[in-house]
Design a protein around this motif. Structure first.
Motif, PDB file in Angstrom:
ATOM      1  N   CYS A 137      67.382  -5.598  10.795  1.00  0.00           N
ATOM      2  CA  CYS A 137      66.131  -6.211  11.221  1.00  0.00           C
ATOM      3  C   CYS A 137      66.086  -7.938  10.554  1.00  0.00           C
ATOM      4  CB  CYS A 137      64.973  -5.657  10.303  1.00  0.00           C
ATOM      5  SG  CYS A 137      64.253  -3.976  10.996  1.00  0.00           S
ATOM      6  N   GLY A 138      66.994  -7.874   9.491  1.00  0.00           N
ATOM      7  CA  GLY A 138      67.097  -9.409   9.335  1.00  0.00           C
ATOM      8  C   GLY A 138      68.089 -10.114  10.217  1.00  0.00           C
ATOM      9  N   PHE A 139      68.938  -9.291  10.961  1.00  0.00           N
ATOM     10  CA  PHE A 139      69.834 -10.083  11.950  1.00  0.00           C
ATOM     11  C   PHE A 139      68.948 -10.395  13.232  1.00  0.00           C
ATOM     12  CE2 PHE A 139      73.056  -9.964  15.453  1.00  0.00           C
ATOM     13  CZ  PHE A 139      73.426 -11.212  15.155  1.00  0.00           C
ATOM     14  N   ASP A 140      68.116  -9.372  13.577  1.00  0.00           N
ATOM     15  CA  ASP A 140      66.872  -9.448  14.577  1.00  0.00           C
ATOM     16  C   ASP A 140      66.075 -10.785  14.332  1.00  0.00           C
ATOM     17  OD1 ASP A 140      65.947  -8.515  16.966  1.00  0.00           O
ATOM     18  OD2 ASP A 140      63.952  -8.026  15.741  1.00  0.00           O
ATOM     19  N   ASP A 141      65.740 -10.962  13.023  1.00  0.00           N
ATOM     20  CA  ASP A 141      64.823 -12.122  12.837  1.00  0.00           C
ATOM     21  C   ASP A 141      65.531 -13.447  13.042  1.00  0.00           C
ATOM     22  OD1 ASP A 141      62.632 -10.275  12.141  1.00  0.00           O
ATOM     23  OD2 ASP A 141      63.076 -10.334   9.962  1.00  0.00           O
ATOM     24  N   ASP A 142      66.863 -13.597  12.574  1.00  0.00           N
ATOM     25  CA  ASP A 142      67.455 -14.663  12.738  1.00  0.00           C
ATOM     26  C   ASP A 142      67.674 -14.896  14.084  1.00  0.00           C
ATOM     27  OD1 ASP A 142      67.862 -14.707  10.058  1.00  0.00           O
ATOM     28  OD2 ASP A 142      69.721 -13.776  10.090  1.00  0.00           O
ATOM     29  N   LEU A 143      67.890 -14.037  14.793  1.00  0.00           N
ATOM     30  CA  LEU A 143      68.160 -14.090  16.703  1.00  0.00           C
ATOM     31  C   LEU A 143      66.827 -14.493  17.128  1.00  0.00           C
ATOM     32  CD1 LEU A 143      70.119 -10.952  17.579  1.00  0.00           C
ATOM     33  CD2 LEU A 143      70.976 -13.285  17.559  1.00  0.00           C
ATOM     34  N   ALA A 144      65.542 -14.014  16.789  1.00  0.00           N
ATOM     35  CA  ALA A 144      64.202 -14.599  17.099  1.00  0.00           C
ATOM     36  C   ALA A 144      64.034 -16.097  16.938  1.00  0.00           C
ATOM     37  CB  ALA A 144      63.493 -13.599  16.525  1.00  0.00           C
ATOM     38  N   ALA A 145      64.529 -16.294  15.552  1.00  0.00           N
ATOM     39  CA  ALA A 145      64.509 -17.647  15.354  1.00  0.00           C
ATOM     40  C   ALA A 145      65.378 -18.580  15.953  1.00  0.00           C
ATOM     41  CB  ALA A 145      64.543 -18.070  13.673  1.00  0.00           C
ATOM     42  N   GLN A 146      66.607 -18.158  16.455  1.00  0.00           N
ATOM     43  CA  GLN A 146      67.206 -19.260  17.034  1.00  0.00           C
ATOM     44  C   GLN A 146      66.878 -19.221  18.670  1.00  0.00           C
ATOM     45  OE1 GLN A 146      71.770 -18.163  16.777  1.00  0.00           O
ATOM     46  NE2 GLN A 146      71.040 -16.926  15.136  1.00  0.00           N
ATOM     47  N   LEU A 147      66.307 -18.035  19.233  1.00  0.00           N
ATOM     48  CA  LEU A 147      65.596 -18.035  20.534  1.00  0.00           C
ATOM     49  C   LEU A 147      64.631 -19.020  20.496  1.00  0.00           C
ATOM     50  CD1 LEU A 147      65.445 -14.405  21.675  1.00  0.00           C
ATOM     51  CD2 LEU A 147      66.383 -16.180  22.882  1.00  0.00           C
ATOM     52  N   THR A 148      63.671 -19.096  19.750  1.00  0.00           N
ATOM     53  CA  THR A 148      62.665 -20.054  19.423  1.00  0.00           C
ATOM     54  C   THR A 148      62.935 -21.639  19.508  1.00  0.00           C
ATOM     55  OG1 THR A 148      61.253 -18.391  18.339  1.00  0.00           O
ATOM     56  CG2 THR A 148      60.545 -20.562  18.317  1.00  0.00           C
ATOM     57  N   GLN A 149      64.045 -21.671  18.794  1.00  0.00           N
ATOM     58  CA  GLN A 149      64.681 -23.069  18.480  1.00  0.00           C
ATOM     59  C   GLN A 149      65.311 -23.502  19.972  1.00  0.00           C
ATOM     60  OE1 GLN A 149      68.105 -23.237  15.966  1.00  0.00           O
ATOM     61  NE2 GLN A 149      67.560 -25.457  15.378  1.00  0.00           N
ATOM     62  N   VAL A 150      65.993 -22.645  20.565  1.00  0.00           N
ATOM     63  CA  VAL A 150      66.647 -22.970  21.646  1.00  0.00           C
ATOM     64  C   VAL A 150      65.653 -23.226  23.057  1.00  0.00           C
ATOM     65  CG1 VAL A 150      68.245 -22.339  23.629  1.00  0.00           C
ATOM     66  CG2 VAL A 150      68.696 -21.850  21.335  1.00  0.00           C
ATOM     67  N   ARG A 151      64.577 -22.481  22.848  1.00  0.00           N
ATOM     68  CA  ARG A 151      63.435 -22.496  23.749  1.00  0.00           C
ATOM     69  C   ARG A 151      62.830 -23.859  23.853  1.00  0.00           C
ATOM     70  NH1 ARG A 151      61.279 -16.312  23.149  1.00  0.00           N
ATOM     71  NH2 ARG A 151      62.815 -15.382  24.546  1.00  0.00           N
ATOM     72  N   ASN A 152      62.635 -24.116  22.440  1.00  0.00           N
ATOM     73  CA  ASN A 152      61.720 -25.366  22.312  1.00  0.00           C
ATOM     74  C   ASN A 152      62.761 -26.532  22.667  1.00  0.00           C
ATOM     75  OD1 ASN A 152      59.590 -24.014  21.271  1.00  0.00           O
ATOM     76  ND2 ASN A 152      60.262 -24.179  18.907  1.00  0.00           N
ATOM     77  N   ARG A 153      63.965 -26.484  22.444  1.00  0.00           N
ATOM     78  CA  ARG A 153      64.830 -27.799  22.733  1.00  0.00           C
ATOM     79  C   ARG A 153      65.025 -27.534  24.386  1.00  0.00           C
ATOM     80  NH1 ARG A 153      66.816 -32.409  22.652  1.00  0.00           N
ATOM     81  NH2 ARG A 153      69.140 -32.642  22.894  1.00  0.00           N
ATOM     82  N   LEU A 154      65.066 -26.477  25.002  1.00  0.00           N
ATOM     83  CA  LEU A 154      64.977 -26.695  26.426  1.00  0.00           C
ATOM     84  C   LEU A 154      63.879 -27.205  26.934  1.00  0.00           C
ATOM     85  CD1 LEU A 154      66.497 -25.995  28.982  1.00  0.00           C
ATOM     86  CD2 LEU A 154      65.815 -23.608  28.700  1.00  0.00           C
ATOM     87  N   ARG A 155      62.512 -26.944  26.392  1.00  0.00           N
ATOM     88  CA  ARG A 155      61.286 -27.359  26.842  1.00  0.00           C
ATOM     89  C   ARG A 155      61.208 -28.789  26.403  1.00  0.00           C
ATOM     90  NH1 ARG A 155      56.321 -23.536  25.643  1.00  0.00           N
ATOM     91  NH2 ARG A 155      55.408 -25.204  27.513  1.00  0.00           N
TER      92      ARG A 155
END
Length: 400
Positions: A137-155
Motif C-alpha cells: 500500500c505504501g508503494f501504491d501511494d507513492d505511485l499514485a502521487a507520481q501519477l498526479t505529479q506527471v498529470r499536472n505537469r502534462l496539463r
C-alpha cells in the motif's frame, strides 16, 4: 501494560538509535546510543532484563526505521509499546529545557512510559499479511502521487501551448485512451496531420464508446487556436515522454493492485470488510493495515483514532460548538471519508443519512464526515464480531 521494573525509551534513527532506560523509581540505569543492529539490540535487551527484571520497550516509530527494534523485542518475548509523536511533543513541553536531542527524547519516552502508561499504545505481533499489505500500500501511494505529479505537469504543458485542447484532454488524463493518443500525437499539429479518421480509430481501441464524441471535441478545440506558441516544438518531445511515464505508472499500479488483491483475499477479515458498500480492494487493504493489531475499546475510540469524531469546544458562554478534528490517523481518515462518499450511490441507507444531514444545513464535506463517523460504528462492530454488513433498509424490510 502490566508491572514492569525497567522502562527503555528508544528514539529511533536510520543508522543509530538512542536508548535510555529508567527503573521503577525513575533513576536512569542506561543512557547511550544503540546501533541499528540485531546483535546489539538483543545484547541490550538481555542485559537490562537480567539486571533489572521485567522490561518494557517503548519506541516513537513502530514502523520503517523502528521496525527492527520492535521485531527483535517481540521475538525475545519482551513487551513493546508505542508513544505517538504528538503525545511525546506535548509531554516534552512539561520537561525543563528547550534542547532537541536524541538523548532527551529517549529519556522523555522512557519517563512517560513510567509515569503515564495510559498514553502508550500496544504493539501486537504483526501478521505477515498485514506487513506485506503495509509495504504494498505504501508503494501504491507513492505511485499514485507520481501519477498526479506527471498529470499536472502534462496539463501544464498543454495549457501553455494550447489551452483549448487542454480543456478537452486534461480532465481525461486518467483514461488510458487519452494517454495513448497523446503518446502517438503529442502536439496540436500532430493531431491535425493525423486527421479525424486516424484519431477516432486510435481512440476506439481503448475507448470505443467515447471515441466519436471525444474526436469531435478535440478537433473543435483545435480550430479555436491557429497561433503556434513558442516552445511547442520542444513540448512535443516532453509530452510524448510524459505520456509514456503515465502509461508505465498506470501499469505498475494495476500490477500492484493485483498483488494487493492476492494478499487481501487471503486475510480472514476481507469478506467482512468488502461486504460494506463503498469498500473495495484498496480500501479494505488500508483498513487492515491501519486497524488490525490495534486495541480499540469502543467504536468511539476507533472514530477518535481515525480523526472523524467531532471535537467539542466550550469556554463559558462565548465559545460553544463542535468542530472536525484535525488529529488522528490521516490515512485511515481519508479512507473512511472516501468510502463513505462512494457508499452514497451504493447503499440507500447511506444516501438517506447523507440527505438528512444536508437537510439539517450541513455542507457536503460535513455530511460525508458525519456519514463516515456513523459507518465507523458499524465497522467497529463488524470487526469485533466478524459479522457481515447489513443495510438498515434490509433490517427494516417486512418479512415475506
Amino acid at each position: 501494560m502490566g508491572i514492569h521494573q525497567i522502562f527503555l525509551g528508544v528514539d529511533v534513527g536510520k543508522t543509530e538509535h538512542h536508548a535510555t532506560a529508567v527503573n521503577h523509581d525513575g533513576n536512569i540505569v542506561h543512557d547511550r546510543p544503540l546501533p541499528q543492529s540485531e546483535p546489539k539490540i538483543q545484547e541490550l535487551l538481555k542485559d537490562l532484563s537480567a539486571k533489572h527484571g521485567e522490561l518494557l520497550v517503548v519506541v516513537d516509530q513502530p514502523k520503517t526505521i523502528g521496525a527492527l527494534v520492535v521485531a527483535v523485542a517481540q521475538h525475545m518475548n519482551v513487551q513493546v509499546a508505542y508513544l505517538p509523536g504528538l503525545t511525546m511533543r506535548r509531554v516534552a513541553d512539561l520537561h525543563p529545557g528547550q534542547a532537541k536531542t536524541d538523548a532527551r527524547d529517549a529519556y522523555i519516552i522512557a519517563e512517560t512510559a513510567r509515569t503515564m502508561p495510559h498514553t502508550l499504545r500496544g504493539i501486537t505481533m504483526a501478521e505477515e499479511h498485514i506487513a506485506e499489505l503495509s509495504m504494498l500500500c505504501g508503494f501504491d501511494d507513492d505511485l499514485a502521487a507520481q501519477l498526479t505529479q506527471v498529470r499536472n505537469r502534462l496539463r501544464g504543458l498543454l495549457t501553455q501551448i494550447h489551452p483549448s485542447l487542454e480543456q478537452v484532454l486534461g480532465p481525461r488524463l486518467a483514461y488510458p485512451a487519452v494517454v495513448d493518443l497523446l503518446g502517438r500525437y503529442p502536439t496540436p499539429a500532430a493531431l491535425k496531420r493525423a486527421g479525424k479518421g486516424h484519431v477516432k480509430t486510435r481512440l476506439k481501441k481503448r475507448a470505443p464508446r467515447m471515441a466519436t464524441r471525444l474526436t469531435e471535441e478535440i478537433f473543435r478545440a483545435l480550430t479555436e487556436q491557429t497561433t503556434v506558441v513558442t516552445g511547442t516544438q520542444a513540448a512535443e518531445h516532453i509530452i510524448g515522454r510524459l505520456a509514456a511515464q503515465l502509461q508505465q505508472l498506470a501499469q505498475q499500479r494495476t500490477d500492484i493492485e493485483a498483488e494487493i488483491l492476492l494478499v487481501v483475499d487471503a486475510h480472514p477479515l476481507t469478506q467482512v470488510l468488502t461486504s460494506m458498500p463503498g469498500v473495495g480492494v484498496r480500501t479494505a487493504a488500508r483498513i487492515l493495515t491501519e486497524v488490525v493489531g490495534k486495541d480499540f475499546k469502543s467504536a468511539a475510540h476507533l472514530a477518535s483514532y481515525a480523526g472523524i469524531a467531532p471535537v467539542t469546544r466550550r469556554s463559558g458562554t462565548s465559545i460553544r460548538g463542535e468542530t472536525s478534528s484535525r488529529r488522528g490517523n490521516k490515512v485511515l481518515k481519508r479512507v473512511l471519508f472516501l468510502s463513505a462518499f462512494a457508499s452514497i450511490k451504493a447503499d440507500p441507507a447511506s444516501r438517506a443519512y447523507y440527505d438528512k444531514k444536508r437537510a439539517q444545513g450541513k455542507r457536503h464535506n460535513q455530511a460525508i464526515l458525519a456519514l463516515a463517523r456513523r459507518r465507523s460504528d458499524v465497522l467497529f462492530a463488524m470487526l469485533r464480531d466478524g459479522t457481515f454488513y447489513e443495510s438498515r433498509s434490509t433490517q427494516l424490510a417486512p418479512a415475506a
